[in-house]
Design an enzyme around this catalytic site. Sequence first.
Site, PDB file in Angstrom:
ATOM      1  CE  LYS A 173      -1.676   3.077   1.824  1.00  0.00           C
ATOM      2  NZ  LYS A 173      -1.371   4.462   1.353  1.00  0.00           N
ATOM      3  CD  GLU A 176      -2.478   8.699   0.631  1.00  0.00           C
ATOM      4  OE1 GLU A 176      -1.505   7.922   0.773  1.00  0.00           O
ATOM      5  OE2 GLU A 176      -3.142   9.147   1.588  1.00  0.00           O
ATOM      6  NE  ARG A 177       1.335  12.661   1.019  1.00  0.00           N
ATOM      7  CZ  ARG A 177       1.915  13.172   2.093  1.00  0.00           C
ATOM      8  NH1 ARG A 177       2.434  14.372   2.054  1.00  0.00           N
ATOM      9  NH2 ARG A 177       2.014  12.487   3.200  1.00  0.00           N
ATOM     10  CB  SER A 226       4.354  10.761  10.246  1.00  0.00           C
ATOM     11  OG  SER A 226       3.055  10.294   9.971  1.00  0.00           O
ATOM     12  CB  CYS A 281      13.291   9.314   7.396  1.00  0.00           C
ATOM     13  SG  CYS A 281      14.294   7.986   6.754  1.00  0.00           S
ATOM     14  CD  GLU A 383       9.850  13.918  10.355  1.00  0.00           C
ATOM     15  OE1 GLU A 383       8.682  13.522  10.434  1.00  0.00           O
ATOM     16  OE2 GLU A 383      10.778  13.223   9.893  1.00  0.00           O
TER      17      GLU A 383
HETATM   18  P1  NAD Z   1       2.514   9.426   6.519  1.00  0.00           P
HETATM   19  O1  NAD Z   1       2.600   8.883   7.901  1.00  0.00           O
HETATM   20  O2  NAD Z   1       1.593  10.566   6.253  1.00  0.00           O
HETATM   21  O3  NAD Z   1       2.055   8.263   5.501  1.00  0.00           O
HETATM   22  C1  NAD Z   1       2.706   7.021   5.448  1.00  0.00           C
HETATM   23  C2  NAD Z   1       1.707   5.974   4.984  1.00  0.00           C
HETATM   24  O4  NAD Z   1       0.637   5.896   5.933  1.00  0.00           O
HETATM   25  C3  NAD Z   1       1.073   6.269   3.638  1.00  0.00           C
HETATM   26  O5  NAD Z   1       0.979   5.087   2.901  1.00  0.00           O
HETATM   27  C4  NAD Z   1      -0.294   6.822   4.012  1.00  0.00           C
HETATM   28  O6  NAD Z   1      -1.287   6.540   3.045  1.00  0.00           O
HETATM   29  C5  NAD Z   1      -0.611   6.111   5.309  1.00  0.00           C
HETATM   30  N1  NAD Z   1      -1.445   6.921   6.213  1.00  0.00           N
HETATM   31  C6  NAD Z   1      -1.463   8.273   6.314  1.00  0.00           C
HETATM   32  N2  NAD Z   1      -2.337   8.648   7.258  1.00  0.00           N
HETATM   33  C7  NAD Z   1      -2.889   7.531   7.771  1.00  0.00           C
HETATM   34  C8  NAD Z   1      -3.857   7.277   8.794  1.00  0.00           C
HETATM   35  N3  NAD Z   1      -4.441   8.268   9.473  1.00  0.00           N
HETATM   36  N4  NAD Z   1      -4.168   6.005   9.067  1.00  0.00           N
HETATM   37  C9  NAD Z   1      -3.586   4.992   8.403  1.00  0.00           C
HETATM   38  N5  NAD Z   1      -2.662   5.178   7.416  1.00  0.00           N
HETATM   39  C10 NAD Z   1      -2.310   6.424   7.111  1.00  0.00           C
HETATM   40  O7  NAD Z   1       4.004   9.770   6.074  1.00  0.00           O
HETATM   41  P2  NAD Z   1       4.481  10.506   4.745  1.00  0.00           P
HETATM   42  O8  NAD Z   1       4.123  11.943   4.848  1.00  0.00           O
HETATM   43  O9  NAD Z   1       4.079   9.757   3.542  1.00  0.00           O
HETATM   44  O10 NAD Z   1       6.074  10.325   4.870  1.00  0.00           O
HETATM   45  C11 NAD Z   1       6.885  11.195   5.600  1.00  0.00           C
HETATM   46  C12 NAD Z   1       7.178  10.646   6.972  1.00  0.00           C
HETATM   47  O11 NAD Z   1       7.786   9.374   6.868  1.00  0.00           O
HETATM   48  C13 NAD Z   1       8.171  11.494   7.747  1.00  0.00           C
HETATM   49  O12 NAD Z   1       7.753  11.553   9.089  1.00  0.00           O
HETATM   50  C14 NAD Z   1       9.481  10.729   7.620  1.00  0.00           C
HETATM   51  O13 NAD Z   1      10.415  10.970   8.635  1.00  0.00           O
HETATM   52  C15 NAD Z   1       8.975   9.337   7.653  1.00  0.00           C
HETATM   53  N6  NAD Z   1       9.931   8.398   7.083  1.00  0.00           N
HETATM   54  C16 NAD Z   1      10.561   7.539   7.932  1.00  0.00           C
HETATM   55  C17 NAD Z   1      11.496   6.645   7.433  1.00  0.00           C
HETATM   56  C18 NAD Z   1      12.179   5.679   8.345  1.00  0.00           C
HETATM   57  O14 NAD Z   1      12.710   4.687   7.863  1.00  0.00           O
HETATM   58  N7  NAD Z   1      12.174   5.910   9.645  1.00  0.00           N
HETATM   59  C19 NAD Z   1      11.785   6.629   6.061  1.00  0.00           C
HETATM   60  C20 NAD Z   1      11.113   7.513   5.234  1.00  0.00           C
HETATM   61  C21 NAD Z   1      10.174   8.394   5.754  1.00  0.00           C
END
Ligand code: NAD
Length: 498
Positions: A173, A176-177, A226, A281, A383
């Site tokens: 999954k 979606e962006r 996140s 990240c 962050e």
């Molecule tokens: P996000 O948490 O908004 O989304 C991640 C995934 O979760 C997506 O597939 C999204 O569709 C899903 N999602 C979003 N909101 C949700 C909800 N309320 N309930 C269930 N699923 C949901 O993160 P993002 O904006 O796509 O990515 C950026 C974040 O990811 C930053 O915080 C970054 O630090 C982190 N990140 C961490 C790592 C790591 O390995 N630690 C690596 C890359 C990015």
Amino acid sequence: MRSIGHFIGGKHVTGTSGRTADVFEPMTGEIQAKVALASRAEVRAAVENALAAQPEWGMTNPQRLVRVLMKFLELVARDNQALAEMLAREQGKTIPDARGDILRGVEVVEFALGIPQMMKGEYTEGAGPGIDVYSMRQPLGVVAGITPFNFPAMIPMWKFAPAITCGNAFILKPSERDPGVPLRLAELMLEAGLPPGILNVVNGDKEAVDAILDDRDIKAVGFVGSSSIAQYIYERAAATGKRAQCFGGAKNHAIIMPDADMDQTVDALVGAGYGAAGERCMAVSVAVPVGKTTADRLMEKLVPRIESLKIGPSTDPTADFGPLVTRAALERVKDYVEVGIKEGATLAVDGRGFKMQGYENGFYMGGCLFDHVKKDMRIYKEEIFGPVLSVVRAKDYDEALRLPSDHDYGNGVAIFTRDGDAARDFAARVNVGMVGINVPIPVPVAYYTFGGWKRSGFGDLNQYGPDSVRFYTKTKTVTARWPSGVKESAEFSMPIMN
Ligand code: NAD
């Protein structure tokens, strides 16, 4: 308008939920596609395809599994330019940076070629009289990955390559962006010879994620995104007995010791702080110079470098970084800059007014730099995920060591020094998962393993490397006795190996 659906059972499937999301082209700000958001029924269709395909795949011999990956690597190399362009146009990063995104994923696929070596069990001959004991690693069955927008090639590959090579079927999954590249990777896996149903892609939002979390036929979930969502996924996945590894956000510090090579350090900070518009990240978002003289020398060199960063459209190979992923992300980062000013930090470089000529609707901003940031400020604690670096001045090494160690996040950290003693002490004592010594983005190579501590990682195993084999397999242990020569008698006390 292009519409993006799902990839289930080896076929493109149009979304039926009636819900869609816009996919932007960050460099122009235009909507380039609509992506379908899966319903629970569509997620279930993917699970059923995976359940049907997995048993045969799980019994396939290791050479055949690995040959699919070898072919996949060839296909990714063949299509590298097209993949990098698609990635840059959906995510916003520059094309050279998009190539890096693909390559760091490819490295984990290369690692996965050696997984059969790590799937070998153990064997003890004669553990008791006439008794042999052996163990084997078996796939979990159907597993899932939920991935973020910022690495749409690398992180899906980190997830599906080890999982599939361990004999599992996978439901991806993606964000979606920027869903285009993950779908394309699934097509390439099919072209490489992967049986239909072993790698399924369902696009979607919270509804699709919740359907994955609640589905009892999915045995493990790997999440990257996140921290608040990571924690939610970890807790909800546990309710159905799934294994879960959930990686979250970060606030990566770079400690600059008085003896650091300042030119090298500034180069490292600029690349790691502003590359990919800070949407990594492992981006450095906090610089901690030790002592006033170090801080003043750092600022003197850093300010002109940040003022002269080259921002450009994603297709400009000479740009240092491109636009942010969406207008909402851009506004969020600009709001944080406003918060920092109100909190009393000194905004030494203000990039908020930057406009990209010819791309006025794109999601651009210039680099920002804060000085005199304090521990209790929101811009330090939270962050920001944009091209904003905060300088927190530490009076001595102990204070500098405490800052990343006490922070809620614990993904990456770096120290810049020429002093081996200080570097060694720092690596041993800092309370953070991945450490760089004169290396600003210490993402471990594929045969180590990646994972942050504290609010940057929920779960007890890391992603890729040997931990991925432990995560995607379960161990079965067999104790065997053959009847020949063994005197039969009923045994009522706990069996022991006499
Ligand atoms: P996000 O948490 O908004 O989304 C991640 C995934 O979760 C997506 O597939 C999204 O569709 C899903 N999602 C979003 N909101 C949700 C909800 N309320 N309930 C269930 N699923 C949901 O993160 P993002 O904006 O796509 O990515 C950026 C974040 O990811 C930053 O915080 C970054 O630090 C982190 N990140 C961490 C790592 C790591 O390995 N630690 C690596 C890359 C990015």
